[in-house]
Scaffold this active site. Structure first.
Site, PDB file in Angstrom:
ATOM      1  N   SER A   1      24.869  67.035 129.829  1.00  0.00           N
ATOM      2  CA  SER A   1      25.979  66.618 130.677  1.00  0.00           C
ATOM      3  C   SER A   1      26.883  67.810 130.960  1.00  0.00           C
ATOM      4  O   SER A   1      26.770  68.856 130.331  1.00  0.00           O
ATOM      5  CB  SER A   1      26.782  65.529 129.975  1.00  0.00           C
ATOM      6  OG  SER A   1      27.500  66.101 128.894  1.00  0.00           O
ATOM      7  N   LYS A   2      27.759  67.606 131.911  1.00  0.00           N
ATOM      8  CA  LYS A   2      28.714  68.646 132.286  1.00  0.00           C
ATOM      9  C   LYS A   2      29.516  69.113 131.066  1.00  0.00           C
ATOM     10  O   LYS A   2      29.804  70.282 130.904  1.00  0.00           O
ATOM     11  CB  LYS A   2      29.642  68.075 133.357  1.00  0.00           C
ATOM     12  CG  LYS A   2      30.921  68.839 133.574  1.00  0.00           C
ATOM     13  CD  LYS A   2      31.750  68.192 134.640  1.00  0.00           C
ATOM     14  CE  LYS A   2      33.254  68.101 134.304  1.00  0.00           C
ATOM     15  NZ  LYS A   2      33.807  69.159 133.500  1.00  0.00           N
ATOM     16  N   ARG A   3      29.830  68.164 130.205  1.00  0.00           N
ATOM     17  CA  ARG A   3      30.624  68.495 129.019  1.00  0.00           C
ATOM     18  C   ARG A   3      29.907  69.483 128.094  1.00  0.00           C
ATOM     19  O   ARG A   3      30.543  70.293 127.440  1.00  0.00           O
ATOM     20  CB  ARG A   3      30.955  67.221 128.223  1.00  0.00           C
ATOM     21  CG  ARG A   3      31.771  66.210 128.995  1.00  0.00           C
ATOM     22  CD  ARG A   3      32.209  65.093 128.065  1.00  0.00           C
ATOM     23  NE  ARG A   3      33.205  65.556 127.107  1.00  0.00           N
ATOM     24  CZ  ARG A   3      34.483  65.193 127.155  1.00  0.00           C
ATOM     25  NH1 ARG A   3      34.898  64.358 128.069  1.00  0.00           N
ATOM     26  NH2 ARG A   3      35.331  65.634 126.251  1.00  0.00           N
TER      27      ARG A   3
ATOM     28  N   ASP B   1      30.500  72.932 129.365  1.00  0.00           N
ATOM     29  CA  ASP B   1      31.857  73.375 129.035  1.00  0.00           C
ATOM     30  C   ASP B   1      31.929  73.772 127.564  1.00  0.00           C
ATOM     31  O   ASP B   1      32.508  74.785 127.201  1.00  0.00           O
ATOM     32  CB  ASP B   1      32.866  72.239 129.293  1.00  0.00           C
ATOM     33  CG  ASP B   1      32.881  71.846 130.768  1.00  0.00           C
ATOM     34  OD1 ASP B   1      32.362  72.620 131.586  1.00  0.00           O
ATOM     35  OD2 ASP B   1      33.403  70.757 131.072  1.00  0.00           O
TER      36      ASP B   1
END
Length: 509
Positions: free
Chosen positions: A266-268, A271
């Site tokens: 996921s995008k997280r 990050d």
RNA sequence: GGCCCGUUGGUCAAUCGGUUAAGACGCCUCCCUUUCACGGAGGAAUGAGGGGUUCGACUCCCCUACGGGCUACCA
């Protein structure tokens, strides 16, 4: 069926940044289309007005264009099957949903959210923590199966919100023939009465995907594995709508997983672990928050699609570097894996390094120029293009060109003196001062000449060339990196060379 | 919980019943290089476990374990 034209589609929702997994789905669709001389369609699945994000559609197009996999047909290049945005196809879904109701394959349901929650609460047990709207429960709900015809008509006419749900039959085996997974059998008792048409008149994915795939004459429907559990609903719909013999062939791609823990990427995770997940920078229009993309991180599009293609697919040989046209030739669905692949950013960078090495200075020029300019270095194209071959083997990301090239244009801002200081003594300072004087009168400023001069000068001392070559490098570039020292000195010129040495010498005192 | 999918080194992976189980990334050693890379030569590291089937299983079947997905009027 065998002579049916190959038509595939990529059908993203315009809800935000374009995920790496989404790009791979698009890529595989594209490759399949190209391989078979088919058509690659882009369809925008914007049926959820709540999650719709302005600008996302344009952004998706840009990402695909950057990757070199632009659609043959889509909202921006209309074919004969438009419109290509589901929101613009709203009326069609309603009529098909009504048809299903007439046929007895679907029904109206008037339950409110609260009533649905109540039902789930009521039937919840330790053995069944999430009760479904299905053959067991629909008899207790407010729908056209339990209400009289009059009541249903009255409800609809008085504007009471309703949805249309599919009526899943009981005790039937629904067989999916997946190009990757083979035969997958579902028992209809496990499938719930999915909403087909929402209260706002928009279809859910389930209805929209089959109506559109039918109307757009999609021959092969490829999507991520997360859709596998809802495949039986779609198969039933194809059957109920009377289109069974035109149903596309299905294939469900394996997921791209987190590098460390478990679960899909996921995008997280990006990050958290410091790598991009989106194809290009995505700016959230509401918060203004920017999420980094592969492009802006310094990836070449060729490298990006190359690495994506090899995530879950290979051609059976040990070849790893492929360009798009070659992928299109060699791609085949039956060489796609069943299992998910963990994303490894180190390997991703390696792919990019390979592509940088493979690229010519001229191809790299505009990209490198831009990177230098964003770092306030402006130079002629001639100079940059001459410098690129010297450093490109040392760059994995395009941004590395800045560190590898900056000292050719400006004195290093930081000089790693600690690496010099440890073994520094006065004799070295004396030597360099003497050598500089010699340089000042040199007329021929080439790397060979400089190296000769340096070696000759040092021969008359007790010092060894190696003792001073590294310090000299650090004085000129700021650290232990870059092409051969004398080459650098010859390129930055006499004034800069002397100035930088003198500057470091004063720092050392 | 239920249903479905999956499982070869740390990661990506080849193998489609018979191999010393490829290759790549990463890691380590050495060579090249008086920097860093590139390049070259090596090294450590793999069939989840248990049952079958078979003359022979990483490959086929079953069970278990583990991982994942789904279980919304989101896609």
């Amino acid at each position: 069926m065998a002579d049916k034209k190959i038509r595939v589609r990529f059908a993203p929702s315009p809800t935000g940044g374009l995920h790496l997994g989404g790009v791979r789905t698009a890529l595989f669709n594209y490759l399949f289309a190209k391989k078979h001389g088919g058509t690659f369609v882009l369809r925008i699945e914007d049926t959820d007005q709540g999650r719709y994000v302005k600008g996302a559609e344009e952004y998706i197009l840009n990402c695909l264009a950057w990757c070199g996999i632009s659609p043959d047909e889509g909202p921006h290049n209309q074919g004969e099957f438009g419109p290509y945005r589901q929101s613009e196809r709203k009326a069609r879904y309603l009529s098909y949903a009504k048809k299903l109701v007439q046929l007895g394959y679907a029904y109206y349901a008037f339950d409110t959210t609260e009533e649905l929650d109540l039902m789930r609460e009521k039937f919840k047990s330790s053995t069944n923590p999430s009760p479904q709207y299905n053959a067991l429960t629909r008899a207790e709900m407010k729908n056209s199966l339990t209400l009289s015809e009059d009541e249903v008509t009255k409800n609809i006419e008085s504007g009471i919100p309703y949805v249309i749900r599919i009526k899943i039959p009981s005790a039937e085996n629904i067989v999916l023939n997946d190009m990757i997974r083979g035969e997958v059998i579902f028992n209809s008792d496990e499938v719930d009465d999915k909403v087909l048409l929402k209260a706002d008149g928009m279809p859910t994915y389930h209805l929209a995907v089959v109506v559109d795939d039918y109307e757009m004459q999609i021959s092969h429907a490829f999507r991520g594995e997360e859709w596998l559990p809802s495949a039986p609903v779609h198969i039933l719909l194809w059957e109920y709508l009377g289109w069974k013999n035109q149903m596309p062939q299905w294939a469900h791609f394996p997921l791209i997983l987190k590098p460390d823990g478990k679960g899909k990427l996921s995008k997280r995770d990006g990050d958290r672990l410091g790598f991009p997940v989106y194809a290009m920078d995505w700016t959230d229009p509401k918060s203004g928050e920017i999420t980094k993309g592969f492009k802006e991180m310094g990836f070449l599009p060729q490298a990006f699609i190359n690495l994506l293609a090899l995530l879950g697919w290979n051609d059976g040989t040990s070849q790893e570097i492929f360009e798009l046209t070659e992928l299109a030739e060699k791609f085949s669905i039956d060489r796609i894996h069943k299992g998910g692949a963990k994303f490894d950013f180190e390997k991703a960078k390696w792919f990019n390094g390979e592509w940088i090495k493979k690229s010519s200075a001229n191809d790299l020029l505009p990209l490198v120029k831009k990177i230098l300019e964003t770092n306030n270095i402006y130079s002629s194209e001639e100079k940059i293009v001459a410098l690129i071959p010297l450093v490109k083997d040392r760059c994995q990301l395009l941004n590395d060109f800045y560190t590898q090239l900056a000292y050719f244009f400006q004195d290093p801002q930081e000089i790693d003196l600690s690496a010099i200081k440890a073994k520094w003594d006065e004799s070295k300072s004396i030597f360099l001062k003497g050598w500089i004087e010699e340089l000042k009168s040199t007329s021929e400023w080439t790397s060979i000449k400089l190296e000769d001069s340096f070696k000759q000068a040092i021969a008359s001392t007790q010092l060894k060339p190696g003792e001073l070559q590294l310090p000299l490098r650090i004085m000129l570039v700021g650290g232990k990196f870059g092409p051969p020292v004398f080459e650098i000195a010859s390129l930055i010129g006499k004034d800069s060379t002397i100035r930088r040495i003198e500057h470091s010498l004063t720092l050392l005192n």
